[in-house]
Design a protein around this motif. Sequence first.
Motif: not given
Length: 214
Positions: A152, A185-186, A188-191
């Motif tokens: 992340t 994980i993208d 932006s750090g979003k799973p």
Amino acid sequence: MRLLVAQPKHETGLEQLLEELQQQELFDAVLYPEGYVADENAVAILCDIAKQYKKLVITGYRDRHQKDRALMIHPSGTIILERAKSPMGGLLYSPSVAEADDLQIGYLLCVEILQGLVGLEGQANQLDFIAHPIGVGMFSEEQFAEWIDTATKIAMKFKTMIIGTSHADGSYRNCGISIPISYCIDASGKPVYISRNDPRSWIVDLKTGQVEKL
């Protein structure tokens, strides 16, 4: 680009890859775990397969000394990234970025995830995504959480998607404990998804961020 993210069992051939390629119209590239390719002879075969099916292949292989090495093959069948695995506690080896047509792809081999935050600096400019082939599943829930947390941070630092996958079987140094892992994980750090103990393959659309299970 649509990326197949597989969690095969260990095998001496390339049977699962060949089986999944029967659905080749569903994806443009494949990500397989560290050490999926059993030896150097199989690397040559895999180059032919990549060329035949016109697929980008990201994985790892075992050399004649049973050491893990990085491997990325262009859809033309040409190897575009090949190197030794970085030593634990040392610097991340270069190259850890490869260019495939108009894509810039970062590469971290298994435990190199722990070197990625610093190691990709200077190698990475604008990455389209980072691939993370993992050998076997996590040996504890603590390791699972640590690697997802580190991934992340890497995604957020380099503002790009990071995608990892392990084999469905085997355990670290044959300790007998294994939690198969696959994740995305993208930037932006979003799973996008985090999978444990579920050996099914996934397809990730790198452009839209949409995922589906095979």
